[in-house]
Design an enzyme around this catalytic site. Structure first.
Site, PDB file in Angstrom:
ATOM      1  N   HIS A  31      -0.494  -2.573   0.730  1.00 38.24           N
ATOM      2  CA  HIS A  31      -0.635  -3.456  -0.423  1.00 38.24           C
ATOM      3  C   HIS A  31       0.237  -4.679  -0.174  1.00 38.24           C
ATOM      4  O   HIS A  31       0.870  -4.797   0.893  1.00 38.24           O
ATOM      5  CB  HIS A  31      -0.248  -2.712  -1.713  1.00 38.24           C
ATOM      6  CG  HIS A  31       1.069  -2.015  -1.640  1.00 38.24           C
ATOM      7  ND1 HIS A  31       2.263  -2.697  -1.540  1.00 38.24           N
ATOM      8  CD2 HIS A  31       1.387  -0.697  -1.607  1.00 38.24           C
ATOM      9  CE1 HIS A  31       3.250  -1.827  -1.489  1.00 38.24           C
ATOM     10  NE2 HIS A  31       2.752  -0.603  -1.511  1.00 38.24           N
ATOM     11  N   GLY A  33       3.044  -5.522  -1.094  1.00 32.95           N
ATOM     12  CA  GLY A  33       4.444  -5.255  -0.762  1.00 32.95           C
ATOM     13  C   GLY A  33       4.627  -5.165   0.754  1.00 32.95           C
ATOM     14  O   GLY A  33       5.512  -5.807   1.337  1.00 32.95           O
ATOM     15  N   HIS A  34       3.748  -4.391   1.426  1.00 32.79           N
ATOM     16  CA  HIS A  34       3.832  -4.281   2.890  1.00 32.79           C
ATOM     17  C   HIS A  34       3.557  -5.636   3.543  1.00 32.79           C
ATOM     18  O   HIS A  34       4.228  -6.031   4.501  1.00 32.79           O
ATOM     19  CB  HIS A  34       2.778  -3.301   3.419  1.00 32.79           C
ATOM     20  CG  HIS A  34       2.909  -1.900   2.910  1.00 32.79           C
ATOM     21  ND1 HIS A  34       2.032  -1.354   2.005  1.00 32.79           N
ATOM     22  CD2 HIS A  34       3.813  -0.928   3.205  1.00 32.79           C
ATOM     23  CE1 HIS A  34       2.370  -0.106   1.762  1.00 32.79           C
ATOM     24  NE2 HIS A  34       3.459   0.180   2.459  1.00 32.79           N
ATOM     25  N   GLN A 146      12.763  -3.469  -0.970  1.00 28.28           N
ATOM     26  CA  GLN A 146      13.817  -2.989  -1.881  1.00 28.28           C
ATOM     27  C   GLN A 146      13.310  -1.948  -2.862  1.00 28.28           C
ATOM     28  O   GLN A 146      14.099  -1.231  -3.474  1.00 28.28           O
ATOM     29  CB  GLN A 146      14.462  -4.154  -2.649  1.00 28.28           C
ATOM     30  CG  GLN A 146      15.728  -3.654  -3.350  1.00 28.28           C
ATOM     31  CD  GLN A 146      16.388  -4.656  -4.224  1.00 28.28           C
ATOM     32  OE1 GLN A 146      16.580  -5.795  -3.799  1.00 28.28           O
ATOM     33  NE2 GLN A 146      16.774  -4.250  -5.427  1.00 28.28           N
ATOM     34  N   LYS A 147      11.984  -1.814  -3.018  1.00 26.89           N
ATOM     35  CA  LYS A 147      11.487  -0.795  -3.963  1.00 26.89           C
ATOM     36  C   LYS A 147      12.050   0.574  -3.590  1.00 26.89           C
ATOM     37  O   LYS A 147      12.422   1.357  -4.439  1.00 26.89           O
ATOM     38  CB  LYS A 147       9.968  -0.754  -4.003  1.00 26.89           C
ATOM     39  CG  LYS A 147       9.510   0.007  -5.249  1.00 26.89           C
ATOM     40  CD  LYS A 147       8.103   0.459  -5.179  1.00 26.89           C
ATOM     41  CE  LYS A 147       7.938   1.590  -4.353  1.00 26.89           C
ATOM     42  NZ  LYS A 147       7.563   2.846  -4.468  1.00 26.89           N
ATOM     43  N   VAL A 174       7.656  -6.349  -4.547  1.00 25.69           N
ATOM     44  CA  VAL A 174       6.499  -7.140  -5.007  1.00 25.69           C
ATOM     45  C   VAL A 174       5.887  -6.401  -6.188  1.00 25.69           C
ATOM     46  O   VAL A 174       5.715  -5.173  -6.144  1.00 25.69           O
ATOM     47  CB  VAL A 174       5.478  -7.335  -3.869  1.00 25.69           C
ATOM     48  CG1 VAL A 174       4.266  -8.119  -4.354  1.00 25.69           C
ATOM     49  CG2 VAL A 174       6.135  -8.049  -2.695  1.00 25.69           C
ATOM     50  N   SER A 183       2.867   0.040  -5.171  1.00 22.00           N
ATOM     51  CA  SER A 183       3.093   1.295  -4.464  1.00 22.00           C
ATOM     52  C   SER A 183       1.733   1.910  -4.164  1.00 22.00           C
ATOM     53  O   SER A 183       0.801   1.800  -4.979  1.00 22.00           O
ATOM     54  CB  SER A 183       3.900   2.251  -5.355  1.00 22.00           C
ATOM     55  OG  SER A 183       3.778   3.578  -4.882  1.00 22.00           O
TER      56      SER A 183
END
Ligand code: PAF
Length: 291
Positions: A31, A33-34, A146-147, A174, A183
């Site tokens: 997603h 975030g990656h 950071q998640k 994100v 996630s």
């Protein structure tokens, strides 16, 4: 972008990558975030390697490894667009853990709290696979989100203790427009659960606003955050922690920094999120995010 399905292919493709090499380890089901990590590496490094491996050793027998979402073609096309040059996607679990495999990498202390308390074998699996991937990919920089703040702190310890010559970069979480942290697990949420899930972000917002109003009692922040989460009928709180960002020990007083971490079940899906106090301060005290 080149794809390696075996360790021997990875070794030969890695040899021709221009340095410095940035590395983004993933379990796929990618997603934004990656992708933000891949773009960050692409900006900062001469080449970017990523891995896609649903690592069985970080799942407990009670956690459904076989249900973890997998779509290699989709993931590869997303990685290519984001700027990855090399992807290592081992063809089978046996490529990473062949018969007779017997070596484990364990970080003690900070792995026993928070996620480690709820998932006792999880971090041993993470640190083992990440140490193997670091040895194979030999990156100069590694990018984590950071998640998974505790994971980033554990990897920081692993890098220091095993003398990996790698700079750890921790990039900001994100979020979806309503504040839910991205996630792979969000896809498990039913429509009603998805509507309930931003309660985690609202709880973190509350912690930040209490801090801004001068509250420094960690217990007061823990209990106000827990009460807000409990008011959501679909949420079951696993933990709401206000801890020292170095040791992850629960704090009495915030002085000067704290990591506020949440783990909450929404239906059957366990979600985590966190923020650092003072609001906006980085997780690690050195350079930790893509500029
Ligand atoms: O964060 C993850 O996706 C995994 O824990 C990692 C770092 C790829 C190791 O399997």
């Amino acid at each position: 972008m080149r794809l390696a399905r075996s360790i021997s292919e990875l070794r030969s493709l890695r040899a021709s990558l221009p340095e410095p090499v940035g590395f983004v380890p993933t379990m796929g089901s990618l997603h934004e975030g990656h992708l933000s990590l891949v773009r960050c590496s692409h900006q900062e490094c001469a080449s970017t390697a990523a891995s896609i491996f649903v690592n069985p050793t970080q799942f407990a027998p009670s956690e459904d490894l076989s249900a973890y979402p997998r779509d290699l073609d989709r993931d590869l096309s997303m990685l290519e667009k984001a700027g990855a040059n090399l992807v290592f996607a081992p063809v089978s679990d046996g490529e990473m853990y062949p018969p007779g495999y017997a070596t484990w990498v364990t970080v003690s202390g900070i792995t026993e709290r928070l996620e480690g308390a709820s998932r006792p074998t999880h971090f041993r699996g993470v640190t083992t696979v990440v140490a193997k991937l670091f040895s194979l990919v030999r990156p100069q920089r590694a990018y984590f989100g950071q998640k998974d703040a505790q994971q980033a702190l554990v990897i920081d310890r692993l890098i220091a203790d095993l003398d990996f010559d790698i700079e750890l970069v921790v990039a900001p979480t994100v979020r979806e427009p309503d504040g839910l942290a991205m996630s792979s697990r969000n896809t498990y949420l039913s429509p009603a659960e998805r509507r309930a899930a931003p309660v985690l972000r609202r709880a973190l917002d509350l912690a930040e606003s209490l801090w801004r109003d001068g509250e420094r009692s960690a217990e007061e922040i823990r209990s106000r955050v827990t009460a807000l989460l409990r008011a959501e009928p679909l949420a079951r709180v696993d933990y709401a922690s206000v801890a020292d960002p170095g040791t992850l020990e629960e704090l009495e007083t915030i002085s000067p920094r704290a990591l506020v971490s949440l783990a909450v079940r929404i239906g059957k899906t366990r979600l985590i999120d966190n923020t650092v106090l003072p609001p906006g301060s980085p997780l690690l005290e050195r350079r930790t995010s893509c500029s």
